[in-house]
Enzyme design. Structure first.
Site, PDB file in Angstrom:
ATOM      1  CB  CYS A 158      -4.195   4.207   2.049  1.00 50.57           C
ATOM      2  SG  CYS A 158      -2.468   3.841   1.616  1.00 50.57           S
ATOM      3  CG  HIS A 217      -6.082   1.296   0.430  1.00 53.12           C
ATOM      4  ND1 HIS A 217      -5.513   1.917  -0.664  1.00 53.12           N
ATOM      5  CD2 HIS A 217      -5.065   0.835   1.192  1.00 53.12           C
ATOM      6  CE1 HIS A 217      -4.190   1.827  -0.543  1.00 53.12           C
ATOM      7  NE2 HIS A 217      -3.897   1.188   0.555  1.00 53.12           N
ATOM      8  CG  ASN A 270      -0.948   0.408  -1.522  1.00 55.90           C
ATOM      9  OD1 ASN A 270      -1.424   1.489  -1.858  1.00 55.90           O
ATOM     10  ND2 ASN A 270      -0.911   0.004  -0.265  1.00 55.90           N
TER      11      ASN A 270
END
Lengths: 343, 70
Positions: free
Chosen positions: A122, A270, A300
């Protein structure tokens, strides 16, 4: 270099394109799979995610990356003049060769480029920008194609609510070019390998080859089922680490850049999920109007989460030439990285 | 009703009268989502992070409350 009369060459993100696989996994299907232990509404309310995209069984991160590069070409970018390709993914097609080499061929990129893979999660987009701008500043390259692509869905056990609700597959391609206008940097990095086992796919590498034993399923204290072949995330540990490290990174980034909160037009975090971003916005005392949330329809997407949010912010006119943007990535490693990008 | 109790009531989606020191977390639906939300709540109220392993060891609301003092 200082004292040599050579001005460092600036770099700029000049174009961006994203790509999603076809299959949609919505919350009602998840609620059914979890036998209604979590309702579709509860999943949305907590995570802010309504649906995610899932790669087809025969579709890899590399395929998604090719899709993103094709979209970049279709939107008018000329990739025949690139010097370097960075492919950031945690799901390589093969142990070797690097996916970047195959991507060069599949996307019809010049044979004159350098190409390599980096394995970052990430924090990967900021890492990719750091490497790209470093290559440009050193004169090793003038135009770098950065492709981020991941397919966490392939690691996830269908009965592991803690991760299946959050992650989606996707890819992004960004073109970073030497420029007198715009700039990328400064950067701040952090690494804490003590937390390596808090977000991990244990088997399948050299340390623990896949076997019948690593495929054995077990249920955790919360009733989530997984094997050592699957993605494991200790969500609590990741939340703790994020709340501990990211405020320090943000303060250090502003200090290095000589900037204050009000100098930023947008701050791209993020895009983990709603509860994580809500907590960070409060903790960092950010203006919520400057912090886009872009996960409702895609979940995500790991290293692609920031470029997805960036593409959307550019399309909506929130980021335009002259904008000052903070980017903060954090996750698997444990690893975190932040930068300032001027457009 | 203190901030911790009202925050926990929001997390567990129950009336705040259901949050008492002796209330057992498993009765409220103590799962991974509730835990990460509680970590964030704790940080927000007390301005300090709580160790995830300490939070995992909690059985009751009083146990969570004790972490604030500790």
């Amino acid at each position: 270099m200082p004292g040599m009369g050579v001005k460092a060459v600036g770099a700029r993100i000049n174009a961006i394109a994203t790509y999603l696989p076809q299959t949609v996994l919505a919350n009602d299907a998840l609620a059914e799979a979890f036998e209604q232990s979590w309702s579709a509404d509860r999943i949305f309310e907590k995570t802010g995610i309504a649906e995610r995209r899932i790669a087809a069984p025969d579709e890899t991160a590399l395929d998604l990356g090719v899709g993103a590069v094709r979209r970049l070409i279709e939107s008018g970018s000329d990739l025949q003049s690139i010097d370097f390709l960075i492919f950031c993914s945690q799901a390589a097609d093969y142990i070797l060769p690097p996916s970047a080499c195959i991507l060069q061929d599949r996307a019809g990129l010049p044979r004159s480029i350098g190409a390599l893979d980096i394995n970052v999660g990430c924090a990967g987009y900021v890492y990719g920008l750091a490497l790209a701008s470093g290559l440009i500043a050193s004169g090793a390259a003038r135009t770098v194609l950065l492709v981020t692509a991941d397919t966490y869905s392939k690691f996830i056990h269908p009965r592991d609510r803690s991760v299946r609700t959050l992650f989606g597959d996707g890819a992004a391609a960004s073109l970073i070019e030497a420029s007198d206008r715009g700039a990328i940097g400064p950067f701040v990095f952090g690494t804490d390998g003590r937390g390596a086992d808090r977000l991990i796919v244990e088997s399948g590498g050299a340390r623990l080859p896949r076997s019948a034993s690593t495929a054995a399923e077990h249920a955790d204290d919360f009733g989530n089922v997984r094997a050592r072949d699957n993605l494991f995330m200790d969500g609590g540990a990741v939340m703790s680490f994020t709340l501990r490290e990211i405020p320090q990174m943000w303060a250090e980034l502003k200090r290095r850049a000589g900037l204050e909160d009000g100098d930023f037009d947008q701050v791209l975090l993020h895009q983990a999920n709603r509860f994580m971003l809500d907590a960070l916005v409060k903790k960092l005392k950010l203006d919520p109007g400057k912090v886009p949330y872009f996960f409702e329809k895609i979940g995500n997407t790991v290293a692609s989460s920031i470029p997805f949010a960036l593409e959307d912010a550019v399309a909506r006119g929130l980021i335009s030439p002259g904008s000052c943007v903070g980017m903060l990535g954090f996750g698997v490693g444990l690893s975190w990285a932040g930068c300032v990008a001027r457009f | 009703m203190n901030e911790l109790y009202s925050g926990l009531a929001d997390i567990f989606e129950v009336d705040s009268s259901s949050i008492k020191p002796e209330t057992r977390l498993e009765e409220l639906g103590w799962d991974s989502l509730a835990m990460v939300s509680t970590l964030a709540l704790f940080d927000e109220i007390y301005g300090k992070p709580v160790g995830v392993d300490k939070l995992k060891a909690c059985q009751t609301i009083a146990d969570i409350e004790a972490l604030a003092a500790g």
